[in-house]
Scaffold this active site. Structure first.
Site, PDB file in Angstrom:
ATOM      1  N   ASP A 256     -32.799  77.239  56.438  1.00 24.27           N
ATOM      2  CA  ASP A 256     -33.403  78.107  57.457  1.00 24.27           C
ATOM      3  C   ASP A 256     -33.769  77.319  58.709  1.00 24.27           C
ATOM      4  O   ASP A 256     -34.801  77.566  59.325  1.00 24.27           O
ATOM      5  CB  ASP A 256     -34.643  78.809  56.860  1.00 24.27           C
TER       6      ASP A 256
ATOM      7  N   GLY B 241     -45.237  86.867  55.135  1.00 22.15           N
ATOM      8  CA  GLY B 241     -46.664  86.561  55.100  1.00 22.15           C
ATOM      9  C   GLY B 241     -47.287  86.436  56.466  1.00 22.15           C
ATOM     10  O   GLY B 241     -46.630  86.596  57.487  1.00 22.15           O
ATOM     11  N   THR B 242     -48.576  86.171  56.438  1.00 18.19           N
ATOM     12  CA  THR B 242     -49.316  85.941  57.681  1.00 18.19           C
ATOM     13  C   THR B 242     -49.915  84.540  57.594  1.00 18.19           C
ATOM     14  O   THR B 242     -50.420  84.144  56.536  1.00 18.19           O
ATOM     15  CB  THR B 242     -50.446  86.982  57.826  1.00 18.19           C
ATOM     16  N   VAL B 243     -49.824  83.821  58.693  1.00 15.84           N
ATOM     17  CA  VAL B 243     -50.368  82.457  58.705  1.00 15.84           C
ATOM     18  C   VAL B 243     -51.591  82.425  59.614  1.00 15.84           C
ATOM     19  O   VAL B 243     -51.545  82.892  60.757  1.00 15.84           O
ATOM     20  CB  VAL B 243     -49.305  81.440  59.183  1.00 15.84           C
TER      21      VAL B 243
ATOM     22  N   LEU C 284     -51.926  82.583  63.383  1.00 11.22           N
ATOM     23  CA  LEU C 284     -50.973  81.656  63.996  1.00 11.22           C
ATOM     24  C   LEU C 284     -49.585  82.271  64.081  1.00 11.22           C
ATOM     25  O   LEU C 284     -48.806  81.965  64.966  1.00 11.22           O
ATOM     26  CB  LEU C 284     -50.890  80.361  63.174  1.00 11.22           C
ATOM     27  N   GLY C 285     -49.288  83.118  63.143  1.00 12.81           N
ATOM     28  CA  GLY C 285     -47.965  83.732  63.164  1.00 12.81           C
ATOM     29  C   GLY C 285     -47.804  84.688  62.011  1.00 12.81           C
ATOM     30  O   GLY C 285     -48.530  84.628  61.015  1.00 12.81           O
TER      31      GLY C 285
ATOM     32  N   ALA D 234     -41.702  87.253  57.931  1.00 13.48           N
ATOM     33  CA  ALA D 234     -41.183  88.376  57.173  1.00 13.48           C
ATOM     34  C   ALA D 234     -42.025  88.621  55.926  1.00 13.48           C
ATOM     35  O   ALA D 234     -42.192  89.748  55.488  1.00 13.48           O
ATOM     36  CB  ALA D 234     -39.739  88.100  56.797  1.00 13.48           C
TER      37      ALA D 234
ATOM     38  N   LYS E 169     -51.411  80.251  54.645  1.00 14.11           N
ATOM     39  CA  LYS E 169     -50.425  81.338  54.585  1.00 14.11           C
ATOM     40  C   LYS E 169     -50.806  82.267  53.448  1.00 14.11           C
ATOM     41  O   LYS E 169     -51.063  81.823  52.325  1.00 14.11           O
ATOM     42  CB  LYS E 169     -49.024  80.757  54.373  1.00 14.11           C
TER      43      LYS E 169
HETATM   44  N1  LIG Z   1     -48.895  74.642  59.642  1.00 15.44           N
HETATM   45  C1  LIG Z   1     -48.815  75.482  60.661  1.00 15.44           C
HETATM   46  N2  LIG Z   1     -49.437  75.207  61.827  1.00 15.44           N
HETATM   47  C2  LIG Z   1     -49.334  76.053  62.872  1.00 15.44           C
HETATM   48  N3  LIG Z   1     -48.638  77.201  62.866  1.00 15.44           N
HETATM   49  C3  LIG Z   1     -47.998  77.538  61.739  1.00 15.44           C
HETATM   50  C4  LIG Z   1     -48.051  76.708  60.577  1.00 15.44           C
HETATM   51  N4  LIG Z   1     -47.304  77.282  59.603  1.00 15.44           N
HETATM   52  C5  LIG Z   1     -46.805  78.413  60.135  1.00 15.44           C
HETATM   53  N5  LIG Z   1     -47.224  78.585  61.401  1.00 15.44           N
HETATM   54  C6  LIG Z   1     -46.892  79.700  62.310  1.00 15.44           C
HETATM   55  O1  LIG Z   1     -46.709  80.882  61.566  1.00 15.44           O
HETATM   56  C7  LIG Z   1     -45.377  81.387  61.734  1.00 15.44           C
HETATM   57  C8  LIG Z   1     -44.927  82.030  60.445  1.00 15.44           C
HETATM   58  O2  LIG Z   1     -44.915  81.061  59.419  1.00 15.44           O
HETATM   59  P1  LIG Z   1     -43.775  81.006  58.341  1.00 15.44           P
HETATM   60  O3  LIG Z   1     -42.475  80.839  59.069  1.00 15.44           O
HETATM   61  O4  LIG Z   1     -44.126  80.007  57.319  1.00 15.44           O
HETATM   62  O5  LIG Z   1     -43.916  82.485  57.745  1.00 15.44           O
HETATM   63  P2  LIG Z   1     -42.821  83.384  57.073  1.00 15.44           P
HETATM   64  O6  LIG Z   1     -43.509  84.638  56.672  1.00 15.44           O
HETATM   65  O7  LIG Z   1     -42.151  82.670  55.954  1.00 15.44           O
HETATM   66  O8  LIG Z   1     -41.822  83.598  58.250  1.00 15.44           O
HETATM   67  P3  LIG Z   1     -40.268  83.917  58.259  1.00 15.44           P
HETATM   68  O9  LIG Z   1     -40.161  85.358  58.584  1.00 15.44           O
HETATM   69  O10 LIG Z   1     -39.733  83.035  59.385  1.00 15.44           O
HETATM   70  O11 LIG Z   1     -39.710  83.568  56.912  1.00 15.44           O
HETATM   71  C9  LIG Z   1     -44.558  80.175  62.160  1.00 15.44           C
HETATM   72  O12 LIG Z   1     -43.434  80.519  62.913  1.00 15.44           O
HETATM   73  C10 LIG Z   1     -45.576  79.397  62.983  1.00 15.44           C
HETATM   74  O13 LIG Z   1     -45.604  79.882  64.291  1.00 15.44           O
END
Ligand SMILES: Nc1ncnc2c1ncn2[C@@H]1O[C@H](COP(=O)(O)OP(=O)(O)OP(=O)(O)O)[C@@H](O)[C@H]1O
Length: 407
Positions: free
Chosen positions: A152, A33-35, A27-28, A31, A54
């Site tokens: 954030d 992790g991977t979701v 999904l994304g 910085a 995540k």
């Molecule tokens: N519950 C969810 N449902 C759908 N997509 C999600 C969900 N949680 C996260 N994502 C997708 O995954 C991406 C990354 O998630 P998240 O921002 O929690 O990760 P991160 O590693 O903390 O990112 P960042 O670099 O912004 O801190 C989000 O921008 C979103 O597109």
């Protein structure tokens, strides 16, 4: 002002069984992790729906601390008395010597950044802005009353649920602060009957008198293009990230290193609202330095006639946090602003026809999938000889003058 995260009573989390879940897609990538979109292959329930997982590798002390804190925040948000319709809850979590993994409800509508850039003119109408900002105000209010500054806020961190309502995501940069002295809890109206909930459009949040005043009648139909699922969180509208959050959203007091409190979220709300109105943030410069200079010195520019919306933004973007809207009585002050007059704050969750509703395609996704751990390990060990894709975030670099270096 900052305090160490305390441990309030919270129910023990469900254990996420990584062996019995399969990822359907990524999904994304952030910085840290991977979701993944995942489903439980062991579930016998036909109604079991996919969820988001995540996964964060414990590669550094910082990612470990942030992941622990994010899980802690989610756990607190999952306590019955702390649940909020615009904030996620923790479904389950898992910790191994190498990883943290946790599951939250899946938001099928992608994020607000993508949604905004899908609009023809890259902006939302004022009634759509009112809908989203109202829900975000409630989410921030809830976090603040829990003593948590979000820190954030940006469109990429605002996800759209299947229902069309918003959910804030990504709590790793949030921080526990002393609670505001006058808590304003979000309380849904217990007297609402299901009948009243039926076919309530988001425009009905505004009284008829207010509709005339705000020109809502002239705006497009409440129900516009349904949004498609997108492949990842990256889009043409993505900005470059600095160490934490996005430079364009950082408040003056954070840049000055004056110390900061909940007012940083109201500043970011001002930047976000401006971006929804004009399609760009108000202080963006050619470099990080220029952006920070603009945040400190430049007043936001408003094209067109002043109105309630520009007034709200102007009051949120006051450089002095002690004079910023929301600094005295929190969200209550923002809710009282003329831009929201007529909004039924107690009815927000009852809106069954939000401005954009994601297409429903979950059903066909819950078949097969790949092993999350294997995939994650492959990603980590594959040397990236290729130059970074322009769609990928720049590497996570910690510099001396980073505003959030203390975290
Ligand atoms: N519950 C969810 N449902 C759908 N997509 C999600 C969900 N949680 C996260 N994502 C997708 O995954 C991406 C990354 O998630 P998240 O921002 O929690 O990760 P991160 O590693 O903390 O990112 P960042 O670099 O912004 O801190 C989000 O921008 C979103 O597109």
């Amino acid at each position: 002002m900052e305090t160490l995260p305390s441990s309030p009573p919270s129910s023990p989390p469900e254990i996420l069984e990584l062996d019995s879940i399969k990822a359907l897609k990524i999904l994304g990538k952030g910085a840290t992790g991977t979701v993944f979109l995942a489903h439980d292959v062991a579930s016998t329930s036909s109604s079991s729906s996919p969820f988001a997982v995540k996964l964060v590798h414990k590669s550094s002390a910082s990612s470990l601390r942030r992941a622990r804190w994010e899980i802690e925040v989610l756990r607190r948000l999952s306590v019955d008395s702390n649940q909020n319709p615009f904030l996620p809850r923790l479904l389950a979590s898992f910790e191994s010597p190498e990883y943290f993994a946790w599951a939250v409800p899946y938001c099928s509508g992608g994020d607000l950044n993508v949604l905004l850039h899908r609009q023809n003119d890259g902006v939302f109408s004022s009634s759509v802005i009112r809908f989203y900002v109202a829900e975000i105000v409630c989410a921030l209010e809830h976090l603040h009353t829990m003593g948590i500054a979000y820190r954030d806020l940006k469109p990429e961190n605002i996800l759209i649920q299947q229902s069309g309502h918003v959910t804030l995501t990504d709590f790793d940069l949030s921080r526990s602060l002393k609670k505001p002295t006058r808590p304003q809890f979000y309380q849904p109206d217990p007297e609402l009957s299901t009948d009243r909930k039926k076919s309530r459009s988001f425009s009905l949040l505004i009284s008829p008198a207010e509709k005339n005043k705000t020109g809502l009648k002239k705006t497009r139909s409440a129900r516009v293009n349904p949004i498609n699922r997108r492949k990842t969180s990256f889009s043409s509208g993505e900005r470059s990230n600095s160490f934490v959050g996005t430079d364009e959203y950082v408040s003056p007091e954070v840049i000055r290193g004056d110390g900061h409190d909940f007012a940083v979220d109201w500043w970011a709300l001002g930047v976000l609202t401006y971006e929804m109105m004009y399609g760009e943030t108000p202080f963006k410069g050619k470099s990080k330095k220029e952006t920070f200079c603009n945040v400190l010195m430049k007043e936001p520019e408003f094209a067109g006639k002043p109105n309630d919306l520009t007034d709200l933004i102007r009051r949120l973007l006051v450089k002095d946090p002690n004079r910023r809207l929301g600094c005295h009585r929190g969200a209550a002050e923002i809710k009282e602003h003329a831009f929201f007059s007529g909004v039924r704050w107690d009815l927000l969750t009852e809106v069954l026809r939000p401005p954009f509703i994601p297409l429903r395609d979950d059903g066909k996704l819950t078949v097969g999938g790949f092993d999350i751990r294997e995939h994650f390990e492959k990603l980590r060990t594959t040397p990236s000889s290729a130059p970074p894709s322009p769609l990928q975030s720049p590497p996570h670099v910690c510099r001396k003058n980073d505003p959030f270096i203390d975290f």
